[in-house]
Design an enzyme around this catalytic site. Structure first.
Site, PDB file in Angstrom:
ATOM      1  N   GLY A  33     -46.250 -19.191 -31.519  1.00  9.07           N
ATOM      2  CA  GLY A  33     -46.037 -18.658 -30.184  1.00  9.07           C
ATOM      3  C   GLY A  33     -47.219 -18.657 -29.250  1.00  9.07           C
ATOM      4  CB  CYS A  65     -24.688 -37.842 -13.222  1.00  8.84           C
ATOM      5  SG  CYS A  65     -24.798 -39.619 -13.327  1.00  8.84           S
ATOM      6  CE1 TYR A 116     -40.462 -26.056 -29.866  1.00  9.88           C
ATOM      7  CE2 TYR A 116     -42.554 -25.617 -28.768  1.00  9.88           C
ATOM      8  CZ  TYR A 116     -41.685 -25.399 -29.819  1.00  9.88           C
ATOM      9  OH  TYR A 116     -42.034 -24.536 -30.822  1.00  9.88           O
TER      10      TYR A 116
HETATM   11  C1  LIG Z   1     -40.487 -22.080 -32.721  1.00  7.63           C
HETATM   12  C2  LIG Z   1     -41.094 -21.299 -33.801  1.00  7.63           C
HETATM   13  C3  LIG Z   1     -42.473 -21.395 -34.058  1.00  7.63           C
HETATM   14  C4  LIG Z   1     -43.421 -22.215 -33.215  1.00  7.63           C
HETATM   15  O1  LIG Z   1     -43.618 -21.656 -31.954  1.00  7.63           O
HETATM   16  P1  LIG Z   1     -44.737 -22.284 -30.987  1.00  7.63           P
HETATM   17  O2  LIG Z   1     -44.547 -21.524 -29.724  1.00  7.63           O
HETATM   18  O3  LIG Z   1     -44.449 -23.722 -30.831  1.00  7.63           O
HETATM   19  O4  LIG Z   1     -46.058 -22.021 -31.609  1.00  7.63           O
HETATM   20  C5  LIG Z   1     -42.975 -20.716 -35.144  1.00  7.63           C
HETATM   21  N1  LIG Z   1     -42.171 -19.957 -35.931  1.00  7.63           N
HETATM   22  C6  LIG Z   1     -40.851 -19.832 -35.705  1.00  7.63           C
HETATM   23  C7  LIG Z   1     -40.041 -19.000 -36.608  1.00  7.63           C
HETATM   24  C8  LIG Z   1     -40.271 -20.495 -34.637  1.00  7.63           C
HETATM   25  O5  LIG Z   1     -38.969 -20.353 -34.407  1.00  7.63           O
END
Ligand SMILES: *Cc1c(COP(=O)(O)O)cnc(C)c1O
Length: 434
Positions: free
Chosen positions: A254, A364, A393
């Site tokens: 995250g 579209c 992503y």
């Molecule tokens: C998506 C996700 C991540 C990675 O998140 P980032 O923002 O790309 O670092 C890590 N753990 C879980 C459980 C996720 O769903």
């Protein structure tokens, strides 16, 4: 060799270099224009050096505690990137049987450092992961725990588990990628955790190993990470007191990146990573645990660009549009999250003026845009543009909407270029159909 200029674009891996008064954007030593000519557009271009640098910076920030980075495969699941990170000692975080298979392809040993997250694991996925001998299942409900115990019994492999707890903290990010509030579908409530761990401990085919948490994505303040970890640490102490062998704390992913018009995120990463590490490690003081981290975006996001070409310029009344050959199917983030991506011309001609323009794809849908009313140097048809910070992503969220084959993926290292995924063909797309 062209002169390097100090005009850093986002990450030192992507730089303008000057040759005969023209400033050309490069990925490491390779001009992007050359890649477009050779491999066509749209194309994803990744920098080996950037991915390695970012992995190392994050990894080193946690040097003082036992830890493993488990790269989140869903951010970018290209096998060559996975292999690159595996070579640097990365483990993996997967959320599906498909991602698990990708890790298996990278190496059997990688599976031992793989955690399996996700709210809806199927029995088949569980069986595969059990046989693969992964590090830990992050459970998200009591029902899932019971099913896993049943599958483990059937497969005759004890399942190592953690519960993903929902810490109920506010993480300021886009609502679609915030996951740590009670109202979200993720994790089990903190209040149920003690009961669930007791129930898991009674299952002889489950082995309680840890606690996991993940509060969302693209979080740019370290405070919510610290708050979540404080709650998890408290739970860990309580569970240890009750005799549960909590050896791993999985803090999820995250950590956000800077998509804005800043400079040199790479230099700053060590600073961000240090603050992030501080926030996570602080609450764990006195606990004898191995920390797992699941970074995705922070490793690969700035390591990739989406290269696209301007097809047409048009005006509707006062509005100007640049129609490019990439679209929302290639990079969904602007359409899905209203996300901002910096967009720069691959060739900079100085002194041509600027204009506000919408940069849109051929699909579209009105939502098919990369930028709206964006001030850009004046564009011409045929110009190449680089959509920055598209390594995470981007391709992993790409689709075939409008029967568009997904882009080629290129991995650059110094002067070398590797096609790490071929451009899809229309023939390939329709081959599954009758
Ligand atoms: C998506 C996700 C991540 C990675 O998140 P980032 O923002 O790309 O670092 C890590 N753990 C879980 C459980 C996720 O769903």
């Amino acid at each position: 060799m062209p002169k390097q200029t100090n005009l850093i674009v986002r990450s030192p891996a992507f730089l303008y270099r000057e040759a005969k008064k023209v400033f050309e954007l490069h990925c490491e030593q390779v001009p992007l224009a050359k890649l477009a000519a050779r491999f066509g557009t749209p194309a994803y271009v990744y920098s080996t050096q950037a991915a390695q640098f970012r992995f190392k910076a994050l990894d080193q920030a946690f040097d003082r505690v036992p830890h493993t980075l488990c790269y989140s495969v869903k951010a970018n699941s290209n096998l060559s990137l996975l292999r690159l990170l595996h070579k640097m000692g990365s483990g993996f975080d997967v959320v599906s049987g498909g991602e698990l298979e990708r890790v298996a392809q990278v190496g059997r040993r990688a599976l031992q450092n793989t955690v399996f997250s996700g709210v809806g694991k199927t029995a088949d996925e569980m069986d595969t992961a059990l046989r693969a001998g992964i590090l830990m299942f992050n459970l998200e409900s009591e029902s899932e725990m019971r099913l896993l115990a049943e599958r483990a019994h059937r497969v005759k492999k004890k399942a190592p588990v953690a519960f993903r707890v929902n810490p109920d903290v506010v993480a300021e990010t886009h609502p679609y990628i915030s996951t740590g509030l009670r109202e979200h579908k993720f994790g089990v409530p903190m209040a149920d955790a003690l009961r669930l761990y007791s129930a898991a401990a009674e299952q002889c085919w489950l082995e309680v190993r840890g606690i996991s948490v993940h509060i969302g994505s693209q979080i740019t303040s370290v405070q919510p990470f610290g708050e979540a970890m404080a709650r998890v640490a408290e739970l860990a102490r309580e569970l240890l007191n009750r005799g549960h062998a909590i050896r791993y704390i999985d803090s999820g992913g995250g950590l956000g990146i800077c998509y804005g018009n800043g400079q040199g995120v790479e230099q700053e990463l060590s600073v961000t990573a240090a603050a992030y590490a501080q926030a996570l490690i602080g609450p764990l003081r006195g606990l004898d645990v191995h920390l797992l981290l699941e970074p995705g975006r922070s490793i690969v996001g700035p390591a990739g660009v989406l290269l696209t070409r301007v097809l047409y310029l048009k005006k509707n009344g006062e509005k100007r549009f640049a129609v490019v050959d990439a679209a929302m199917n290639d990079l969904l983030r602007p359409s899905l999250y209203n996300a901002y991506h910096e967009i720069v011309p691959v060739e900079r001609r100085d002194g041509t003026g600027t204009a506000k323009v919408d940069i849109v794809g051929p699909i579209c849908e009105t939502g098919d845009f990369f930028a709206r009313d964006r001030k850009m140097p004046s564009l011409e048809e045929g110009d190449l543009l680089a959509i920055l910070d598209a390594g995470a992503y981007g391709m992993s969220l790409a689709s075939n909407y409008n029967s568009r084959p997904r882009p080629v993926e290129l991995l650059v290292q110094g002067k070398k270029v590797k096609v790490v995924r071929k451009r899809e063909s229309i023939k390939g797309l329709i081959a599954y159909e009758k």
